[in-house]
Design an enzyme around this catalytic site. Structure first.
Site, PDB file in Angstrom:
ATOM      1  N   ASP A  26      72.563 -24.464  33.888  1.00  0.00           N
ATOM      2  CA  ASP A  26      73.424 -23.395  33.390  1.00  0.00           C
ATOM      3  C   ASP A  26      74.509 -23.980  32.497  1.00  0.00           C
ATOM      4  O   ASP A  26      74.971 -25.104  32.728  1.00  0.00           O
ATOM      5  CB  ASP A  26      74.102 -22.664  34.554  1.00  0.00           C
ATOM      6  CG  ASP A  26      73.129 -21.811  35.347  1.00  0.00           C
ATOM      7  OD1 ASP A  26      72.023 -21.563  34.838  1.00  0.00           O
ATOM      8  OD2 ASP A  26      73.486 -21.398  36.466  1.00  0.00           O
ATOM      9  N   TYR A  54      72.679 -30.692  44.624  1.00  0.00           N
ATOM     10  CA  TYR A  54      73.846 -30.231  43.868  1.00  0.00           C
ATOM     11  C   TYR A  54      75.117 -30.388  44.691  1.00  0.00           C
ATOM     12  O   TYR A  54      75.089 -30.317  45.924  1.00  0.00           O
ATOM     13  CB  TYR A  54      73.722 -28.734  43.537  1.00  0.00           C
ATOM     14  CG  TYR A  54      72.538 -28.350  42.688  1.00  0.00           C
ATOM     15  CD1 TYR A  54      72.643 -28.294  41.302  1.00  0.00           C
ATOM     16  CD2 TYR A  54      71.317 -28.019  43.269  1.00  0.00           C
ATOM     17  CE1 TYR A  54      71.557 -27.926  40.525  1.00  0.00           C
ATOM     18  CE2 TYR A  54      70.229 -27.661  42.496  1.00  0.00           C
ATOM     19  CZ  TYR A  54      70.354 -27.613  41.122  1.00  0.00           C
ATOM     20  OH  TYR A  54      69.277 -27.241  40.348  1.00  0.00           O
ATOM     21  N   ARG A 167      73.696 -20.267  42.838  1.00  0.00           N
ATOM     22  CA  ARG A 167      74.503 -19.056  42.629  1.00  0.00           C
ATOM     23  C   ARG A 167      74.134 -17.974  43.649  1.00  0.00           C
ATOM     24  O   ARG A 167      74.995 -17.237  44.143  1.00  0.00           O
ATOM     25  CB  ARG A 167      74.292 -18.515  41.215  1.00  0.00           C
ATOM     26  CG  ARG A 167      75.025 -19.272  40.135  1.00  0.00           C
ATOM     27  CD  ARG A 167      74.780 -18.622  38.796  1.00  0.00           C
ATOM     28  NE  ARG A 167      73.417 -18.823  38.331  1.00  0.00           N
ATOM     29  CZ  ARG A 167      72.767 -18.005  37.510  1.00  0.00           C
ATOM     30  NH1 ARG A 167      73.346 -16.891  37.094  1.00  0.00           N
ATOM     31  NH2 ARG A 167      71.553 -18.277  37.102  1.00  0.00           N
TER      32      ARG A 167
END
Length: 288
Positions: A26, A54, A167
């Site tokens: 992103d 992440y 997300r």
């Protein structure tokens, strides 16, 4: 920067247009991007599905239209409700989002709906209802947290299968706690056996010095077998060759790196009974 921006920069640095990447980041995200240059672009297909890791920050208190900080804010929870969130309640909800789960991707995502990216449909004003998909979140770990008036920021580490949306984890964590949530920071630290600690910064990046040989890159993600000169010749002509004894332990259909003399990547192959069949070939000048 977008992942496409990075590819454009590397094209200029490498002096070639034959550059690609193995998985979009992103624009708000930082961290590791795997780049294929020249013949190694043929390997990218085999890197896309690797598991990822992440580091992220989730803000609890309200959601957004994109499930991250770039979207429009949705109605916020009351400050008292957010202030009353206990660490144990947060950890319990995170545990429910760990393991093999059904996850609805963010509507502003690269998932295709009838051949068109979901985010393009959203930007065109269309309503997008994406089906849930099964993903694996092997680690969803809470770190430091910081609180303010009406919000709680939580640093997390996530290790997950390809196709998992961090997300969406932020969104679902907030929804499960009844306060809403969205992502404010995201950094990809690992893709398969490739770690961000090995990566170079883009400013002043030396492409030639940073390049991994195709065989070395392939060994990171695939089982490898050696082939002799006769095998090299046959594979380069698209012929099947007899599978060496070691290949019998590899499941039929799984990709295998076939490496010839001089540590040259000849092909990615798969086992078909007693033989090996070429899936992706590498011309001599590219396999080295």
């Amino acid at each position: 920067m977008t992942s496409h921006d990075v590819v454009a920069r590397v094209r200029r640095l490498a002096g070639t247009r034959k550059v690609g990447h193995a998985g979009t980041l992103d624009p708000m995200a930082t961290g590791l991007l795997l780049i294929g240059v020249e013949g190694s672009t043929r390997l990218l297909h085999h890197l896309v599905g690797l598991d990822k890791e992440y580091l992220a920050t989730i803000r609890l208190g309200w959601g957004t239209t994109t499930d991250d900080a770039e979207g429009e804010a949705l109605p916020a929870a009351s400050a008292d409700l957010v202030a009353g969130l206990g660490r144990e309640a947060v950890l319990a909800r995170m545990a429910e989002l760990t393991g093999t789960i059904d996850q609805v991707p963010s509507s502003v995502s690269a998932v295709k709906v009838d051949g068109k990216r979901a985010y393009r449909r959203v930007r065109d004003g269309e309503a997008v209802d994406l089906p849930a998909r099964t993903v694996t979140v092997s680690v969803f770990e809470a770190g430091a947290q910081r609180a303010g008036d009406g919000w709680l920021d939580l640093d997390v580490r996530v290790a997950c299968s390809s196709g998992t949306y961090v997300r969406a984890l932020a969104r679902d964590l907030g929804a499960g706690l009844g306060v809403g949530g969205h992502l404010t920071a995201l950094r990809r630290t690992r893709i398969g056996a490739f770690d961000v600690a090995e990566a170079g910064g883009l400013e002043g990046f030396d492409v030639a010095a940073a390049r991994l040989a195709p065989a070395a890159a392939a060994r990171r993600v695939l089982p490898a077998i050696g082939v002799d000169e006769d095998g090299v010749r046959d594979l380069r002509h698209g012929k099947r060759i007899a599978a060496p004894p070691g290949a019998g332990t590899i499941a039929a259909g799984d990709p295998i790196a076939a490496v010839g003399p001089g540590d040259v990547l000849v092909a990615v192959v798969e086992r078909r009974g007693p033989q090996l069949k070429v899936v992706t070939g590498f011309p001599a000048e590219e396999g080295a």
